[in-house]
Design a protein around this motif. Structure first.
Motif, PDB file in Angstrom:
ATOM      1  N   MET A 185       0.842  -1.189   0.000  1.00 28.78           N
ATOM      2  CA  MET A 185       0.000   0.000   0.000  1.00 28.78           C
ATOM      3  C   MET A 185       0.881   1.244   0.000  1.00 28.78           C
ATOM      4  O   MET A 185       1.740   1.398   0.848  1.00 28.78           O
ATOM      5  N   SER A 186       0.717   2.118  -0.962  1.00 27.65           N
ATOM      6  CA  SER A 186       1.587   3.292  -1.050  1.00 27.65           C
ATOM      7  C   SER A 186       0.954   4.469  -0.335  1.00 27.65           C
ATOM      8  O   SER A 186      -0.234   4.533  -0.149  1.00 27.65           O
ATOM      9  N   SER A 187       1.767   5.409   0.076  1.00 23.12           N
ATOM     10  CA  SER A 187       1.244   6.689   0.515  1.00 23.12           C
ATOM     11  C   SER A 187       1.966   7.729  -0.322  1.00 23.12           C
ATOM     12  O   SER A 187       2.725   7.409  -1.225  1.00 23.12           O
ATOM     13  N   ASP A 188       1.685   9.015  -0.043  1.00 23.11           N
ATOM     14  CA  ASP A 188       2.216  10.064  -0.923  1.00 23.11           C
ATOM     15  C   ASP A 188       3.733  10.049  -0.958  1.00 23.11           C
ATOM     16  O   ASP A 188       4.345  10.100  -2.017  1.00 23.11           O
TER      17      ASP A 188
ATOM     18  N   TYR B 113      -9.564   0.177  13.941  1.00 29.08           N
ATOM     19  CA  TYR B 113      -9.811   0.955  12.723  1.00 29.08           C
ATOM     20  C   TYR B 113     -10.138   2.411  13.066  1.00 29.08           C
ATOM     21  O   TYR B 113      -9.527   3.344  12.512  1.00 29.08           O
TER      22      TYR B 113
ATOM     23  N   LEU C 189      -5.881  -0.587   9.688  1.00 22.25           N
ATOM     24  CA  LEU C 189      -6.989  -0.563   8.732  1.00 22.25           C
ATOM     25  C   LEU C 189      -8.052  -1.605   9.072  1.00 22.25           C
ATOM     26  O   LEU C 189      -8.972  -1.837   8.296  1.00 22.25           O
TER      27      LEU C 189
ATOM     28  N   ARG D   7      -1.170   6.997   7.271  1.00 22.51           N
ATOM     29  CA  ARG D   7      -2.187   7.437   6.312  1.00 22.51           C
ATOM     30  C   ARG D   7      -3.551   7.609   6.985  1.00 22.51           C
ATOM     31  O   ARG D   7      -4.144   8.694   6.888  1.00 22.51           O
TER      32      ARG D   7
ATOM     33  N   THR E  74      -5.630  11.243   7.293  1.00 18.83           N
ATOM     34  CA  THR E  74      -6.731  11.444   6.331  1.00 18.83           C
ATOM     35  C   THR E  74      -8.071  11.273   7.048  1.00 18.83           C
ATOM     36  O   THR E  74      -8.507  12.168   7.763  1.00 18.83           O
ATOM     37  N   VAL E  75      -8.698  10.111   6.882  1.00 16.94           N
ATOM     38  CA  VAL E  75     -10.063   9.939   7.412  1.00 16.94           C
ATOM     39  C   VAL E  75     -10.134  10.160   8.923  1.00 16.94           C
ATOM     40  O   VAL E  75     -11.125  10.679   9.431  1.00 16.94           O
ATOM     41  N   PHE E  76      -9.061   9.797   9.654  1.00 14.09           N
ATOM     42  CA  PHE E  76      -9.065   9.980  11.108  1.00 14.09           C
ATOM     43  C   PHE E  76      -8.057  11.040  11.562  1.00 14.09           C
ATOM     44  O   PHE E  76      -7.434  10.898  12.624  1.00 14.09           O
TER      45      PHE E  76
END
Lengths: 361, 361
Positions: free
Chosen positions: B1-4, B270, B300, B326, B330-332
């Motif tokens: 899984m990549s991040s920026d 999560y 995740l 990540r 982001t979402v959290f």
């Protein structure tokens, strides 16, 4: 499943009214027809509560950078001088039809709220229309808005502009009772004649991303919520902070998004001992994939029934609100077990404050 | 899984050290030998963090009504005048062995805390022993005690007397850093030389029933917790308020208990973007069945690895704490999304206050 004394059943036949994609070219009249068709199918199955998705009447427009009339067209006007949102010509036919079928409705919409000075404030909202009362008895404005105010600038970035188009909800998490939704509910003044009876069902409402926030569920749980209604539009992949899809196969990405959806809805239903009715707008809207996962969840956390398509689909179950009683009076008897003296940072701190770094020796 | 931007890996090889049943007839020496054997196996696999269950050194005694020496024997004495619990002859050999293997340890025990006036207060506690620091760097006392103070009186009732034997924890949910658990951690004073570096890993601790309470996870989440350690003894069936097993097959009952365990651990991991290491004492202790379900969970939400037996068993995984970055950004990203103005009832209200009943007309 037995309890100590057999509780009086409090049955509700509920429908999660999943909607397939709504494309830019689809008119509101088209969508309203689809929703009314779902209501008709629900009535045939004896449904008394129909739950529709977030922003149910249009495509999920926060994925586009819009302004002026291109944006305004998605909103329904709530002007206190002209009555509530139920008077909107876009929405009234749905409630009128629901009333003719004796079905309560949760539905999400984009609210443009006219202020006393004529200006407006926009919210991502839902209402609960009671057929018996012939009025809206619950209103919610989405608190946890995802996305960003400014569009992502990287080439090919996916946009999620809810923070641009909506203000965070200002109504908190107000649980309310649904009049007449179950038979035999106690009314004001009846309580002295009953030690075990219950009033009208206690309903909570969330919208999409809210379901990932345990604080939201808990505030409702602390009001004795028995049924959570939650509509959503959830992108079927995850993005990095620059707005690019996380590098994984579409199948793996959708599986992960679905896991998060289920952990959130099933976990929080379990931890608050409530049913939840979780309803997707799904399928690919003009090529933008949304997950499905419409499902009705039991207070013990398991899925009672779930959707099998990514199209308009009714997911119907008869639920017994008495199933909330055992968990609410044992493992989740909040008054016996919660220790609020240790929870203060939940309200005193918005973001993270890490423990300080250690010294090098 | 990549991040920026590819984050620097922060690897920890961790072991969930599941224990099979400990019967009334088993001695503490027997149990200590089993635990040390698990540490030896862990060392062979390169483990740097070993997590043991709740009340790891004895049978789960709160299922029995006990008094006097019959009860006292289960406690380890913490007397500030004689040093901390790590000096207990029952526990010291475990930490000494862990130090020789360079392995950090989380372990649960029954704490008898001697007060300055010579009286004592009992807690269901855990400590985090740092091998590098050769001392306890984290301590937790279980906040959410299940069960009842008074034994259930119905014939054949199952007892759960934690509320009788322990006082609710008074330390809150204090996250802490584990010195040297990953390589290259920033130390005090290093921060100005790095915009992306991280300090020593941030650890949280819960015990058993705590894992069902999202408030507990959130208070740790608000401290940037990266690894939650949680030991448990969980009965493999559910009981009614009178203490009788809910009427369902043993298989169905255990499946339901396992669902609740997984929804709690996976859901809260999560929603707080942290790893969790969840460790059972399992199997049947003198005929009393405990669930297994020992597992290491990813931020995740998915299970990385889980136990396959109900015996002493090591569940080992190498986890990368950079995987928290990540979701935490982001979402959290709490500072962007949480709306504390709507959460007040979480601390202002212990139990449920329902919306008022509706009028009959």
């Amino acid at each position: 499943m037995s309890s100590d004394t057999a509780a009086t059943p409090r049955l509700v036949t509920a429908a999660a009214c999943q909607l397939g994609p709504i494309h830019l070219a689809d008119t509101r009249e088209d969508v309203l027809k689809r929703m009314i068709s779902l209501l008709d199918q629900a009535a045939e199955q004896g449904v008394k509560l129909a739950v529709f998705p977030e922003l149910a009447f249009t495509t999920f427009f926060p994925r586009y950078l819009l302004e002026g009339q291109d944006l305004d067209q998605y909103f329904d006007i709530e002007d206190p001088r002209k009555g509530g949102i139920e008077q909107s010509p876009n929405i009234k036919p749905l409630f009128d039809h629901a009333r003719s079928l004796d079905i309560d409705v949760y539905v999400g919409y984009a609210e443009r709220s006219i202020q006393s000075d004529g200006s407006h404030v926009d919210y991502n909202s839902s209402v609960y229309y009671s057929a018996k009362a012939n009025k809206i008895v619950g209103k919610y404005r989405k608190v946890h808005l995802p996305g960003s105010v400014e569009p992502k600038t990287a080439a090919g970035a996916f946009q999620q502009l809810e923070k641009r188009y909506f203000r965070p909800g200002d109504l908190g998490f107000p649980a309310f009772r649904a009049p007449g939704l179950v038979d035999g509910a106690l009314k004001k003044g009846d309580m002295e004649n009953s030690t075990t009876g219950k009033g009208d069902p206690i309903i909570g409402m969330l919208i999409c991303n809210d379901r990932r926030w345990p604080e939201a569920w808990r505030v409702y749980g602390l009001q004795g919520m028995e049924i959570m209604c939650c509509g959503y539009n959830t992108t079927a992949f995850q993005t990095t902070s620059s707005g690019h899809a996380v590098d994984m196969s579409p199948e793996a990405a959708e599986e992960l998004v679905m896991l998060h959806h289920k952990l959130s809805c099933q976990g929080n239903s379990y931890m608050n001992a409530c049913f939840s009715i979780n309803v997707a707008k799904t399928g690919a809207e003009d090529g933008n994939p949304l997950v499905g996962g419409t499902m009705i969840v039991h207070p013990l956390g398991h899925i009672i029934k779930e959707a099998v398509t990514k199209e308009d689909e009714l997911v119907v179950a008869t639920i017994d609100l008495a199933d909330c009683d055992r968990p609410k009076s044992t493992v989740f008897a909040f008054e016996k077990h919660r220790r609020t003296e240790h929870y203060h940072s939940i309200v005193e701190r918005t973001g993270v404050v890490e423990p300080e770094l250690l010294a090098s020796d």
